[in-house]
Motif scaffolding. Structure first.
Motif, PDB file in Angstrom:
ATOM      1  N   THR A 198       0.828  -1.208   0.000  1.00  0.00           N
ATOM      2  CA  THR A 198       0.000   0.000   0.000  1.00  0.00           C
ATOM      3  C   THR A 198       0.860   1.254   0.000  1.00  0.00           C
ATOM      4  O   THR A 198       0.590   2.207  -0.740  1.00  0.00           O
ATOM      5  N   MET A 199       1.893   1.262   0.810  1.00  0.00           N
ATOM      6  CA  MET A 199       2.751   2.444   0.899  1.00  0.00           C
ATOM      7  C   MET A 199       3.599   2.640  -0.356  1.00  0.00           C
ATOM      8  O   MET A 199       3.902   3.771  -0.736  1.00  0.00           O
ATOM      9  N   ILE A 227       1.641  -7.313  -3.929  1.00  0.00           N
ATOM     10  CA  ILE A 227       1.524  -6.484  -5.137  1.00  0.00           C
ATOM     11  C   ILE A 227       0.913  -7.276  -6.278  1.00  0.00           C
ATOM     12  O   ILE A 227       0.043  -6.780  -7.011  1.00  0.00           O
ATOM     13  N   LYS A 228       1.347  -8.522  -6.425  1.00  0.00           N
ATOM     14  CA  LYS A 228       0.813  -9.361  -7.495  1.00  0.00           C
ATOM     15  C   LYS A 228      -0.677  -9.606  -7.306  1.00  0.00           C
ATOM     16  O   LYS A 228      -1.459  -9.548  -8.270  1.00  0.00           O
ATOM     17  N   ASP A 231      -2.778  -7.713  -5.847  1.00  0.00           N
ATOM     18  CA  ASP A 231      -3.538  -6.467  -5.987  1.00  0.00           C
ATOM     19  C   ASP A 231      -3.542  -5.946  -7.426  1.00  0.00           C
ATOM     20  O   ASP A 231      -4.594  -5.584  -7.966  1.00  0.00           O
ATOM     21  N   LYS A 232      -2.360  -5.930  -8.061  1.00  0.00           N
ATOM     22  CA  LYS A 232      -2.241  -5.281  -9.371  1.00  0.00           C
ATOM     23  C   LYS A 232      -1.692  -6.180 -10.476  1.00  0.00           C
ATOM     24  O   LYS A 232      -1.679  -5.775 -11.642  1.00  0.00           O
ATOM     25  N   GLY A 233      -1.204  -7.369 -10.140  1.00  0.00           N
ATOM     26  CA  GLY A 233      -0.702  -8.270 -11.168  1.00  0.00           C
ATOM     27  C   GLY A 233       0.814  -8.297 -11.264  1.00  0.00           C
ATOM     28  O   GLY A 233       1.531  -7.537 -10.607  1.00  0.00           O
ATOM     29  N   VAL A 234       1.311  -9.189 -12.138  1.00  0.00           N
ATOM     30  CA  VAL A 234       2.760  -9.405 -12.277  1.00  0.00           C
ATOM     31  C   VAL A 234       3.468  -8.160 -12.785  1.00  0.00           C
ATOM     32  O   VAL A 234       4.586  -7.834 -12.345  1.00  0.00           O
ATOM     33  N   ALA A 252       7.518  -2.229  -9.742  1.00  0.00           N
ATOM     34  CA  ALA A 252       7.967  -1.812  -8.416  1.00  0.00           C
ATOM     35  C   ALA A 252       9.401  -2.222  -8.131  1.00  0.00           C
ATOM     36  O   ALA A 252      10.170  -1.472  -7.517  1.00  0.00           O
ATOM     37  N   PHE A 253       9.799  -3.420  -8.582  1.00  0.00           N
ATOM     38  CA  PHE A 253      11.131  -3.945  -8.262  1.00  0.00           C
ATOM     39  C   PHE A 253      12.173  -3.640  -9.337  1.00  0.00           C
ATOM     40  O   PHE A 253      13.375  -3.741  -9.068  1.00  0.00           O
ATOM     41  N   GLY A 254      11.708  -3.279 -10.541  1.00  0.00           N
ATOM     42  CA  GLY A 254      12.627  -3.088 -11.654  1.00  0.00           C
ATOM     43  C   GLY A 254      13.815  -2.183 -11.379  1.00  0.00           C
ATOM     44  O   GLY A 254      14.972  -2.571 -11.614  1.00  0.00           O
ATOM     45  N   PRO A 255      13.586  -0.971 -10.841  1.00  0.00           N
ATOM     46  CA  PRO A 255      14.718  -0.050 -10.616  1.00  0.00           C
ATOM     47  C   PRO A 255      15.578  -0.416  -9.405  1.00  0.00           C
ATOM     48  O   PRO A 255      16.544   0.292  -9.125  1.00  0.00           O
TER      49      PRO A 255
END
Length: 386
Positions: free
Chosen positions: A311-312, A349-350, A352-355, A361-364
């Motif tokens: 959420t945050m 996260i998956k 709630d919003k999917g892969v 979110a984790f990419g950077p």
């Protein structure tokens, strides 16, 4: 649930039965309730429900906030009729006032009554043929308006009434505000004009946080009330951090409906700028560091933490790198804790919003995850998620 039922019962019937004939019975009950409110073996939820009940009784069974009930059609109809009557009375008063000033025709010599002097009367001696020009106000550099008089000045002598009338026509200087609203110069536009709320001690602060959550759960669409309630905490030092910390602790041992409300409420407060990124980070730091100590009482503690962190992240208050820095501290008690935290976060996260949201979110933050988990472990986790 038994504790909650007791509190609900006394909240409902307490005012009715708390009378002299039942004084001994109430004393026994509330002595027990007072002990339970300080019993550390009970969940904090139950203890604070008992404290609220004690406060309610001490306030003669009058709630701090009156519960608003839906109005019936008859009540709405009566309110509308009352407003129409008030508007009719105000309109009649305005019309009556205008009649005293000369009626609809207005002005001297007009056809509307109030002043019956003829408009065809002869001009005053000495002013024959001289027309009266309307006064034009002149504004000087200081913001004053000078209003001049027209017509001839009275000569020496004459009655005192004539002199008084002459004095009333002398030019006057009037302070004219640059604002179109009257008395705008007197308005205090300072942001510090509002009194600062009183600071709350830890017990009252925690009880107030619980009340805010309860009110939000009753009407989650009333954002204005939520903002005002949080503003009332501003007199307490670091109230933002404490508010996040108090609600973060509650997610471990509360009901699912309450937990979801906490996520939504904190997310909304971040979006509305009532809670800062610093408030969120400081408020969640202890929950992350000591998350494994909650597992004995709440086996899904890591999942609850993952939902909170997701959420945050969605609100932009925190990012994956910061979470990795906090998760690093959990290795002291168990080296597997960081992986549990990251897996719980990715799962939240998956769900709630999917892969794709997980990848975004984790990419950077690939390097931060490799540093936290090791390159091989991080690569394996990524394949599982994908």
């Amino acid at each position: 649930e038994d504790h909650e039922a007791i509190c609900s019962m006394f909240t409902t019937i307490g005012k009715t039965i708390d009378r002299p004939p039942a004084a001994e019975y109430m004393k026994v009950c509330f002595d027990k309730i007072k002990r339970l409110s300080n019993d550390k073996n009970l969940p904090s939820r139950s203890r604070f429900m008992y404290k609220d009940l004690l406060e309610l009784r001490s306030n003669s069974w009058t709630p701090r906030r009156k519960e608003e009930k839906a109005k019936t059609l008859d009540e709405i109809r009566r309110d509308v009729e009352r407003e129409e009557q008030i508007q009719a009375q105000q309109s009649a008063q305005l019309n009556q006032g205008s009649n005293y000033r000369g009626g609809g025709g207005g002005g001297r010599g007009g056809g509307g009554g109030g002043d019956f002097r003829s408009s065809n009367r002869q001009p005053n001696y000495g002013n024959a043929g001289r027309s009266r020009q309307p006064n034009k106000p002149v504004v000087d550099d200081d913001g004053f308006t000078t209003i001049g008089s027209s017509g001839a000045k009275p000569r020496g002598g004459g009655s005192s009434l004539a002199q008084a009338a002459s004095a009333s026509h002398q030019p006057q200087r009037i302070l004219q505000s640059k604002s179109k609203q009257p008395f705008a110069a007197l308005a205090d536009t300072s942001s510090d004009s509002k009194p600062r709320p009183k600071p709350l001690d830890p017990e009252k602060f925690e009880r107030r946080c619980k009340t805010i959550l309860s009110e939000y759960m009753q009407d989650s669409s009333n954002h204005k009330e939520l903002m005002l309630s949080v503003d009332e905490l501003a007199g307490t030092d670091d109230y933002g951090v404490k508010f996040v910390q108090t609600n973060a602790d509650r997610i471990i041992d509360c009901k699912d409906s309450e937990r979801k409300a906490i996520y939504a409420m904190l997310g909304l407060l971040v979006e509305k700028k009532k809670l800062s990124s610093s408030d969120v980070k400081s408020g969640l730091a202890d929950l992350i560091e000591f998350i494994d100590s909650y597992v004995y009482d709440a086996p899904r503690a890591f999942d609850y933490l993952g939902d909170m962190l997701a959420t945050m992240i969605r609100t932009g208050a925190i990012n994956v790198t910061w979470i990795g820095e906090q998760a690093e501290k959990t290795k002291v008690s168990d080296p597997s804790n960081p992986e549990k935290i990251i897996r719980a976060l990715m799962g939240a996260i998956k769900s709630d919003k999917g892969v794709e949201a997980v990848k975004s979110a984790f990419g950077p933050h690939q390097k931060a995850m490799e540093s936290l988990l090791g390159s091989d472990k991080w690569t394996a986790i990524k394949k599982e998620i994908a």
